[in-house]
Design a protein around this motif. Structure first.
Motif, PDB file in Angstrom:
ATOM      1  N   UNK A 123       0.856  -1.186   0.000  1.00 20.35           N
ATOM      2  CA  UNK A 123       0.000   0.000   0.000  1.00 20.35           C
ATOM      3  C   UNK A 123       0.884   1.225   0.000  1.00 20.35           C
ATOM      4  N   UNK A 124       0.342   2.306  -0.478  1.00 18.37           N
ATOM      5  CA  UNK A 124       1.040   3.572  -0.437  1.00 18.37           C
ATOM      6  C   UNK A 124      -0.006   4.662  -0.283  1.00 18.37           C
ATOM      7  N   UNK A 125       0.218   5.580   0.646  1.00 18.85           N
ATOM      8  CA  UNK A 125      -0.747   6.649   0.912  1.00 18.85           C
ATOM      9  C   UNK A 125      -2.158   6.057   1.072  1.00 18.85           C
ATOM     10  N   UNK A 126      -2.218   4.992   1.817  1.00 13.90           N
ATOM     11  CA  UNK A 126      -3.460   4.301   2.170  1.00 13.90           C
ATOM     12  C   UNK A 126      -4.221   3.739   0.959  1.00 13.90           C
ATOM     13  N   UNK A 127      -3.553   3.618  -0.161  1.00 13.55           N
ATOM     14  CA  UNK A 127      -4.216   3.008  -1.311  1.00 13.55           C
ATOM     15  C   UNK A 127      -3.749   1.559  -1.388  1.00 13.55           C
ATOM     16  N   UNK A 128      -4.680   0.614  -1.234  1.00 12.63           N
ATOM     17  CA  UNK A 128      -4.274  -0.788  -1.179  1.00 12.63           C
ATOM     18  C   UNK A 128      -4.004  -1.369  -2.560  1.00 12.63           C
TER      19      UNK A 128
ATOM     20  N   UNK B  45      -3.725  -3.063   8.434  1.00 19.21           N
ATOM     21  CA  UNK B  45      -3.223  -1.695   8.499  1.00 19.21           C
ATOM     22  C   UNK B  45      -4.232  -0.667   7.990  1.00 19.21           C
ATOM     23  N   UNK B  46      -4.958  -1.048   6.945  1.00 18.20           N
ATOM     24  CA  UNK B  46      -5.772  -0.058   6.238  1.00 18.20           C
ATOM     25  C   UNK B  46      -7.262  -0.143   6.561  1.00 18.20           C
ATOM     26  N   UNK B  47      -7.714  -1.299   6.986  1.00 21.28           N
ATOM     27  CA  UNK B  47      -9.155  -1.525   7.068  1.00 21.28           C
ATOM     28  C   UNK B  47      -9.645  -1.940   5.688  1.00 21.28           C
TER      29      UNK B  47
END
Lengths: 500, 89
Positions: A403-408, A466-468
């Motif tokens: 993921x990066x910047x909350x983009x899975x 981590x992200x949901x």
């Protein structure tokens, strides 16, 4: 199902076994006229049989520096021609003026292998009257030679062109190297026009033969050199990117296919380039020499050729200045056409690939990959050669952070399927390597190593922790783009983006 | 509890969040701009609400500009902003 502007009898993608049509059209043009030159685009357009509903083609070797597409379309729009199909190998942010033509109904349909920037957004939000067809680099050649698309007029940006219409991309102030994607346009268009800013008497070595060219027009400039090729493509310095690259190089090393004469392709992204950096070390350490590297070529791959690590480079598109220099100077740096690169009806280079390193914006539990849209469903790319190389190569490796910047990266289901999971073998992330379960040979070979092999489900669990779990993206009903697999079967349909 | 003064924490860097909090006479109000609002907008709001609740904070206007921060980053930026907003001059 009826899709506005798309053939009615289309077939849906079922598997990577290719659907081949036996009836192909072969180029038979032989225009030997000595009177091809016109001194302005306006004069030529006065002469040409422009009409509503026509299909006009362009290539993308000048990438985000291209002037030709906008220049031609602006003049055609002034002539009150409507309902035009743009058949471009790719479209970039510099093609923003086309949005206005879409809104006015002058451009109603688009074909491309890759679209980024304002045109991509306009298509995603449903502004194009008919459908957008997104094909692969190899699929574009197939579209034309199968008769699915008939090019009425091709405008070929030409860095150097001689009096007979022979075209070279290697020389001139707008040099871009290989002209691989433009060959089909020249060969098959009813009328092919070379647009050049370096008109010369005679050239000896060319990528496109003059007999396919009907007219030549000189203009002050075909593109902005800064947008055509980048100066030097840099390796990522991001520690996560480097870790992924090192793992990917180890995947190659322990795959069972790493041996003298192996072949390799990688993209120009920072992480992909870093794979070549580690691969180079491993090749030296084990004294392994490759046969060829292919694809879009960067200075980094040129360095490997010049260091004797590969015998040949097969180049359909140069990404940076070093690659352009090399294709001029090195006889083993060979320009190839899109057909030779990736067409299913040709003896294509991609079929001889052992390894390809590719990116992904999304991948799902069946290893299907999306490189066409963002994770919210807006077009921001496309297959290019992604699906072609994944299908052809023995080991297809996807590299991406989880993921990066909350983009899975990993989703239950990709929003848009560009490349089928059947042709994807390994996913390398910073938190582990997932192997497609059908590749039992790779799994067996990796058992004897300390590579962090996990299942793709485990990687998704880590992400979700981590992200949901992300919300579902709601898309409308209208089909805005048809995604064609390399054989022309429809692998996905993208629906309209409703709001931001 | 109520804030004594406006406060902020965080940056506009990728993977971070910028939190601004202001004391107000009105009810608590949360405004979020996020690059991942379509995917995690509701979730981010819940995280911010939870932190406010843990501190029994009322009458606060929260403005969050999110660049893809994970929960722990959102929580820590919130905590820092709240701590600063409760300090006396």
């Amino acid at each position: 199902m009826k899709i506005n502007g798309y053939k009615e009898n289309f077939e849906l993608f079922t598997s990577v076994d290719l659907h081949k049509t036996s009836k192909l059209i072969y180029p038979n043009k032989n225009n030997l006229s000595k009177d091809k030159y016109r001194d302005s685009l306006d004069k030529l357009l006065d002469e040409l049989p422009l009409k509503d509903g026509m299909t006009i083609s362009f290539h993308h070797h000048l990438r985000n520096g291209d002037y030709v597409l906008n220049m031609v379309m602006e003049k055609i729009a002034q002539r009150n021609i409507h309902d035009i199909t743009i058949f471009a190998s790719s479209l970039f942010p510099c093609h923003k003026p086309i949005v206005d033509l879409i809104e006015k109904g002058i451009v109603t349909r688009i074909y491309a292998a890759y679209i980024s920037g304002p045109v991509a957004e306009a298509i995603s939000f449903g502004k194009l009257e008919k459908v957008c067809v997104m094909h692969t680099h190899g699929g574009r050649v197939r579209l034309v030679e199968s008769g699915d698309v008939k090019i009425d007029l091709a405008f070929i940006a030409s860095p150097t062109c001689d009096k007979l219409g022979n075209i070279s991309g290697k020389h001139g102030k707008s040099a871009c190297g290989s002209l691989g994607y433009a060959v089909t346009d020249a060969q098959y268009a009813e009328i092919a026009v070379a647009i050049t800013d370096n008109y010369v008497d005679h050239i000896d070595e060319y990528e496109i033969e003059g007999r396919y060219i009907d007219y030549i027009v000189s203009v002050p400039s075909i593109g902005d050199p800064k947008g055509i090729v980048s100066g030097t493509t840099q390796i990522t310095r991001n520690p996560i990117g480097l870790k992924i690259a090192r793992l990917a190089a180890d995947v190659i090393r322990y795959s069972g296919y790493f041996r003298n004469g192996f072949s390799f392709q990688t993209g120009a992204g920072g992480a992909s380039l870093a794979v070549s950096y580690y691969l180079k070390q491993i090749m030296r350490e084990h004294q392994i020499k490759g046969s060829f590297a292919s694809g879009g070529i960067t200075g980094y791959i040129v360095e490997m050729l010049e260091a004797g690590l590969f015998d040949k480079l097969y180049d359909v598109q140069c990404f940076d200045l070093e690659a352009v220099r090399s294709i001029r100077e090195n006889k083993n740096h060979i320009a190839i056409s899109a057909s030779k690169y990736a067409n299913i009806n040709d003896d294509a280079i991609v079929n001889d690939l052992d390894f390809v390193i590719l990116g992904a914006t999304e991948i799902d539990l069946d290893f299907n990959v999306n490189v066409t849209t963002s994770s919210t469903g807006i077009i921001m790319g496309g297959s290019g050669g992604h699906a072609d190389t994944a299908s052809g190569s023995k080991v297809t490796i996807i590299v991406s952070p989880l993921f990066n910047a909350r983009i899975p990266l990993i989703k239950e289901r990709v929003l848009c399927r560009t490349t089928p999971g059947e042709s994807v073998d390994v996913l390398v992330t910073e938190r582990g390597i997932a192997v497609n379960p059908k590749r039992t040979d790779l799994l067996e070979n990796f058992k004897r190593t300390n590579l962090p092999i996990v299942s793709i489900e485990e990687l998704k669990e880590i992400t979700d922790k981590y992200l949901g779990v992300p919300e579902e993206i709601a898309l409308g009903d209208k089909v805005v783009a048809v995604i064609e697999y390399r054989d022309g079967t429809v692998i996905d349909m993208l629906r309209q983006k409703l709001n931001r | 509890m109520r804030l004594t003064k406006p406060a902020k924490a965080g940056t506009y860097e990728s993977n971070d969040i910028y939190i601004m909090i202001y004391p107000t006479e009105e009810d608590t109000f949360i405004e979020i701009e996020s690059i991942v609002s379509e995917l995690y907008g509701k979730h981010i709001r819940q995280v911010i609400e939870a932190v406010l609740k843990e501190h029994n904070l009322t009458n606060v206007y929260v403005k969050a500009i999110d660049k893809g921060a994970l929960d722990y980053a959102i929580r820590s930026r919130m905590l820092t902003a709240i701590k600063r907003g409760l300090e006396h001059e």
